[in-house]
Motif scaffolding. Structure first.
Motif, PDB file in Angstrom:
ATOM      1  N   ALA A   6       0.768  -1.067  -0.438  1.00 22.75           N
ATOM      2  CA  ALA A   6      -0.610  -0.510   0.325  1.00 22.75           C
ATOM      3  C   ALA A   6       0.913   1.114   0.299  1.00 22.75           C
ATOM      4  O   ALA A   6       2.494   1.517   0.907  1.00 22.75           O
ATOM      5  N   THR A   7       0.418   2.199  -0.619  1.00 19.58           N
ATOM      6  CA  THR A   7       0.684   3.873  -0.504  1.00 19.58           C
ATOM      7  C   THR A   7       0.273   4.580   0.274  1.00 19.58           C
ATOM      8  O   THR A   7      -0.947   4.847  -0.507  1.00 19.58           O
ATOM      9  N   ALA A   8       0.527   5.621   0.781  1.00 17.72           N
ATOM     10  CA  ALA A   8       0.239   6.698   0.897  1.00 17.72           C
ATOM     11  C   ALA A   8       0.601   8.105   0.666  1.00 17.72           C
ATOM     12  O   ALA A   8       2.287   8.058   0.433  1.00 17.72           O
ATOM     13  N   PHE A   9      -0.050   8.909   0.732  1.00 22.09           N
ATOM     14  CA  PHE A   9       0.592  10.475  -0.003  1.00 22.09           C
ATOM     15  C   PHE A   9       0.566  10.905   1.324  1.00 22.09           C
ATOM     16  O   PHE A   9      -0.879  11.253   1.843  1.00 22.09           O
ATOM     17  N   VAL A  10       1.328  11.958   1.425  1.00 26.28           N
ATOM     18  CA  VAL A  10       0.932  13.038   3.123  1.00 26.28           C
ATOM     19  C   VAL A  10       1.468  14.124   2.695  1.00 26.28           C
ATOM     20  O   VAL A  10       2.563  14.805   2.169  1.00 26.28           O
ATOM     21  N   PRO A  11       1.044  15.790   2.896  1.00 27.39           N
ATOM     22  CA  PRO A  11       1.594  16.407   1.749  1.00 27.39           C
ATOM     23  C   PRO A  11       2.073  17.366   2.855  1.00 27.39           C
ATOM     24  O   PRO A  11       2.717  16.738   4.956  1.00 27.39           O
ATOM     25  N   GLY A  12       2.939  17.932   2.554  1.00 29.54           N
ATOM     26  CA  GLY A  12       4.139  18.996   3.843  1.00 29.54           C
ATOM     27  C   GLY A  12       3.185  19.560   4.069  1.00 29.54           C
ATOM     28  O   GLY A  12       2.546  19.829   3.866  1.00 29.54           O
ATOM     29  N   HIS A  13       4.192  20.004   5.838  1.00 28.55           N
ATOM     30  CA  HIS A  13       3.194  21.165   6.314  1.00 28.55           C
ATOM     31  C   HIS A  13       4.344  21.738   6.861  1.00 28.55           C
ATOM     32  O   HIS A  13       5.173  22.297   7.243  1.00 28.55           O
ATOM     33  N   VAL A  14       4.119  23.915   6.371  1.00 26.24           N
ATOM     34  CA  VAL A  14       5.037  24.427   6.817  1.00 26.24           C
ATOM     35  C   VAL A  14       3.566  24.933   7.929  1.00 26.24           C
ATOM     36  O   VAL A  14       2.881  25.840   7.557  1.00 26.24           O
ATOM     37  N   THR A  15       4.582  25.415   9.010  1.00 26.73           N
ATOM     38  CA  THR A  15       3.737  26.325  10.335  1.00 26.73           C
ATOM     39  C   THR A  15       4.499  27.426  10.390  1.00 26.73           C
ATOM     40  O   THR A  15       5.673  27.982  10.514  1.00 26.73           O
ATOM     41  N   PHE A 122       9.040  21.273   7.204  1.00 22.15           N
ATOM     42  CA  PHE A 122       7.577  20.463   6.283  1.00 22.15           C
ATOM     43  C   PHE A 122       7.391  19.689   6.565  1.00 22.15           C
ATOM     44  O   PHE A 122       6.740  19.114   6.316  1.00 22.15           O
ATOM     45  N   GLY A 123       8.005  19.486   8.201  1.00 23.14           N
ATOM     46  CA  GLY A 123       6.782  18.533   8.971  1.00 23.14           C
ATOM     47  C   GLY A 123       7.452  16.865   8.606  1.00 23.14           C
ATOM     48  O   GLY A 123       6.312  16.123   8.121  1.00 23.14           O
ATOM     49  N   VAL A 124       8.553  16.662   7.202  1.00 23.38           N
ATOM     50  CA  VAL A 124       8.722  15.392   6.795  1.00 23.38           C
ATOM     51  C   VAL A 124       8.946  13.800   7.339  1.00 23.38           C
ATOM     52  O   VAL A 124       7.791  13.258   7.238  1.00 23.38           O
ATOM     53  N   SER A 125       9.160  14.014   8.955  1.00 20.66           N
ATOM     54  CA  SER A 125       8.759  13.223  10.099  1.00 20.66           C
ATOM     55  C   SER A 125       7.223  13.295  10.106  1.00 20.66           C
ATOM     56  O   SER A 125       7.196  11.941  10.713  1.00 20.66           O
ATOM     57  N   GLY A 126       6.713  14.136  10.434  1.00 19.43           N
ATOM     58  CA  GLY A 126       4.797  13.254  11.056  1.00 19.43           C
ATOM     59  C   GLY A 126       5.036  13.218   9.735  1.00 19.43           C
ATOM     60  O   GLY A 126       4.245  12.335  10.529  1.00 19.43           O
ATOM     61  N   ALA A 127       5.004  13.245   8.948  1.00 17.00           N
ATOM     62  CA  ALA A 127       4.158  12.641   7.082  1.00 17.00           C
ATOM     63  C   ALA A 127       4.867  11.569   7.579  1.00 17.00           C
ATOM     64  O   ALA A 127       4.010  11.031   7.039  1.00 17.00           O
ATOM     65  N   LEU A 276       9.375  24.800  12.869  1.00 16.31           N
ATOM     66  CA  LEU A 276      11.760  24.833  12.533  1.00 16.31           C
ATOM     67  C   LEU A 276      11.883  25.314  10.968  1.00 16.31           C
ATOM     68  O   LEU A 276      12.741  23.581  10.986  1.00 16.31           O
ATOM     69  N   GLY A 277      12.378  26.580  10.351  1.00 13.62           N
ATOM     70  CA  GLY A 277      13.472  25.845   9.920  1.00 13.62           C
ATOM     71  C   GLY A 277      13.747  26.947   8.949  1.00 13.62           C
ATOM     72  O   GLY A 277      13.361  27.872   9.371  1.00 13.62           O
ATOM     73  N   ARG A 278      15.162  27.037   8.280  1.00 15.70           N
ATOM     74  CA  ARG A 278      15.545  28.086   7.552  1.00 15.70           C
ATOM     75  C   ARG A 278      15.113  28.637   6.396  1.00 15.70           C
ATOM     76  O   ARG A 278      15.513  28.071   5.282  1.00 15.70           O
ATOM     77  N   THR A 279      13.286  28.450   6.262  1.00 16.31           N
ATOM     78  CA  THR A 279      12.764  28.335   5.079  1.00 16.31           C
ATOM     79  C   THR A 279      12.163  29.478   5.094  1.00 16.31           C
ATOM     80  O   THR A 279      11.239  29.933   6.089  1.00 16.31           O
ATOM     81  N   VAL A 280      12.142  29.936   3.342  1.00 15.18           N
ATOM     82  CA  VAL A 280      10.827  30.919   3.714  1.00 15.18           C
ATOM     83  C   VAL A 280       9.912  30.601   2.768  1.00 15.18           C
ATOM     84  O   VAL A 280       9.646  29.616   1.856  1.00 15.18           O
TER      85      VAL A 280
END
Lengths: 313, 313
Positions: A6-15, A122-127, A276-280
């Motif tokens: 089975a395969t699942a897709f989970v969106p990234g999430h910027v807080t 981007f919440g990769v671990s949660g995704a 929390l990331g060095r991301t804009v």
């Protein structure tokens, strides 16, 4: 029922902003705040090798195979730990392992794939944890409900200290507003109704564990104030403006991000720092207009979902 | 800010079983139960003609234009009622009008389009109400949150007696399980994690108002029993089996539907009646395998969403 995938897709999430709400019960712990889920996300493929699929009721079977007769030490994890890859390279994620353990699915082969930068907000671990829960439940036919799977992934993420609110946001999709912290049945969500193009640029990693492990009093006060603003006016530009205020007040801004946010503002756009990331991240063509070379995606309307597996006929 | 348009898509929803929970407060009224949301759904286009977009604060303006000076009788609805179409023909839906009224958007032109049969158990009126709420909020920049819009559409649908649980299910998407009745903030949802092809055949209309307006005691007891079964085993085949038991016990089966459900069963598939309509739905190729000529779609993963409008750059 053998050899299912089975395969699942989970969106990234910027807080955009958050307040931290620790609790002894990981299902009750979490964060309040808001963010944006992205069509760029994480795909998790779970393959239940022959035999492993019987894991739920298979401790007896494993014991039968165990010539030592030491049934206590023999479970799927030790008897038949499957392969783990991240973007094709060998590697594992703590929260994913905890989810697989909870679903008695450690024997599966699990492949995590993402175009998102890891450790950059981007919440990769949660995704990955939520995707593993959805895909393992389907591949092993575990019969869990969606709330149950979200709760499992949320608890794993909180337990590992790698996130507080990504999982419930990623399960929902859209522009989630976390009114009350915690897993389904405890927390409470709303959303900003919006469909938009989102651009982002990453300058490097920032440790979620280090920030969440420190004193979060000032940060949480700023997060609560930002949430009040957004609840009064649930619109995307307000979310971005509240996020900028939060980053300043919580003293989390890093120079490259601050510079990019200012450049987007000067070009007439809306941008903020991803927590929390060095991301804009910016709405529309904000970063392009400011001369950056961003990646572009959209708000993800659906949230976490199965995209292939036994039920996808 | 003048002359804005927005478009929303809302999935169809076939209810598998339900119990009715009336209440004086329409946000607290609703149903418990479960169903399946469909990629076949309802598209609602809202166009705010010049001037109408100022309706939120425009009662004064309308009064200024009113040469009778009778400010009480002058609102957008009477001064500037926009056009209403359903699949291109002139026509209106009560719950949609109530939503537009609540959003002070009756001056808009509203076009409802659907391939789904109307009055046949697909929740078209609820979908139209929710789509109108999302699209009008975007077109008129009303700044409501998603929960607020879902609550507005749910209250309108309940108030009109045309449905009890479709709106909250359609807002969520997937295979929604309504654990507790009511709008967001009151009700509680879970889901069966599944992605599947769905086939359906409709034999005609059945009046929701007539069933919900009668004695629902036996129906609700059967619905509660079906929900308990699904909560114990949240899998799609169990949902269909619980739905078949509900239709029998609640005495809602109509002959054509009963025959189709039996034919699908005989062919080794899973089918059930859509509540409330002369409609049968099946998993996978159940109806095709049984010799019917069904329409086919999939479980809708996303739920209600904006698909075009001011925010969709």
């Amino acid at each position: 029922m053998s050899s299912q995938r089975a395969t699942a897709f989970v969106p990234g999430h910027v807080t955009a902003f958050f307040s931290a709400h620790p609790a002894d019960d990981p299902a009750a712990a979490g964060s309040r705040g808001a963010g944006v889920t992205l069509t760029d996300g994480v795909t998790v493929r779970v393959s239940a090798a022959d035999g492993a699929v019987d894991g739920a009721t298979g401790d007896d079977t494993a014991a039968d195979d165990d010539t030592n007769g030491d049934a206590v030490a023999v479970d799927d994890a030790t008897a038949d730990a499957g392969s783990r890859t991240i973007d094709g390279e060998s590697g594992s994620i703590g929260a994913v392992e905890d989810v697989l353990d909870d679903l008695n699915a450690t024997g599966a082969d699990v492949a995590v794939e993402t175009d998102l930068p890891i450790g950059a907000g981007f919440g990769v671990s949660g995704a990955a944890a939520l995707g593993a829960a959805l895909a393992a439940n389907a591949a092993f036919d575990r019969g869990r409900s969606e709330n149950d799977l979200v709760r499992t992934a949320h608890a794993a993420e909180v337990g590992r200290g790698t996130g507080l609110g990504d999982v419930v946001a990623q399960a929902r999709g859209g522009v989630p507003v976390r009114l009350e912290p915690g897993a389904p049945g405890v927390g409470e969500l709303d959303g900003v109704p919006a469909s938009a193009r989102v651009e982002y640029v990453t300058f490097g990693e920032l440790s979620t564990e280090a920030v969440l492990g420190g004193d979060t009093t000032a940060l949480s006060a700023a997060g609560e104030a930002a949430l009040d603003r957004l609840r009064d006016d649930p619109r995307l530009p307000t979310l971005l403006d509240a996020a900028r205020g939060f980053a300043r007040e919580a003293d989390l801004l890093v120079p490259e991000v601050a510079e990019a946010v200012e450049a987007v503002d000067a070009a007439g756009g809306e941008a903020a720092m991803a927590m929390l990331g060095r991301t804009v991240f910016a709405l529309g063509t904000g970063l392009s207009d400011a001369g950056y070379d961003p990646r572009a995606c959209r708000v993800d309307a659906a949230g976490a979902r199965l995209v292939g597996g036994p039920d996808r006929e």
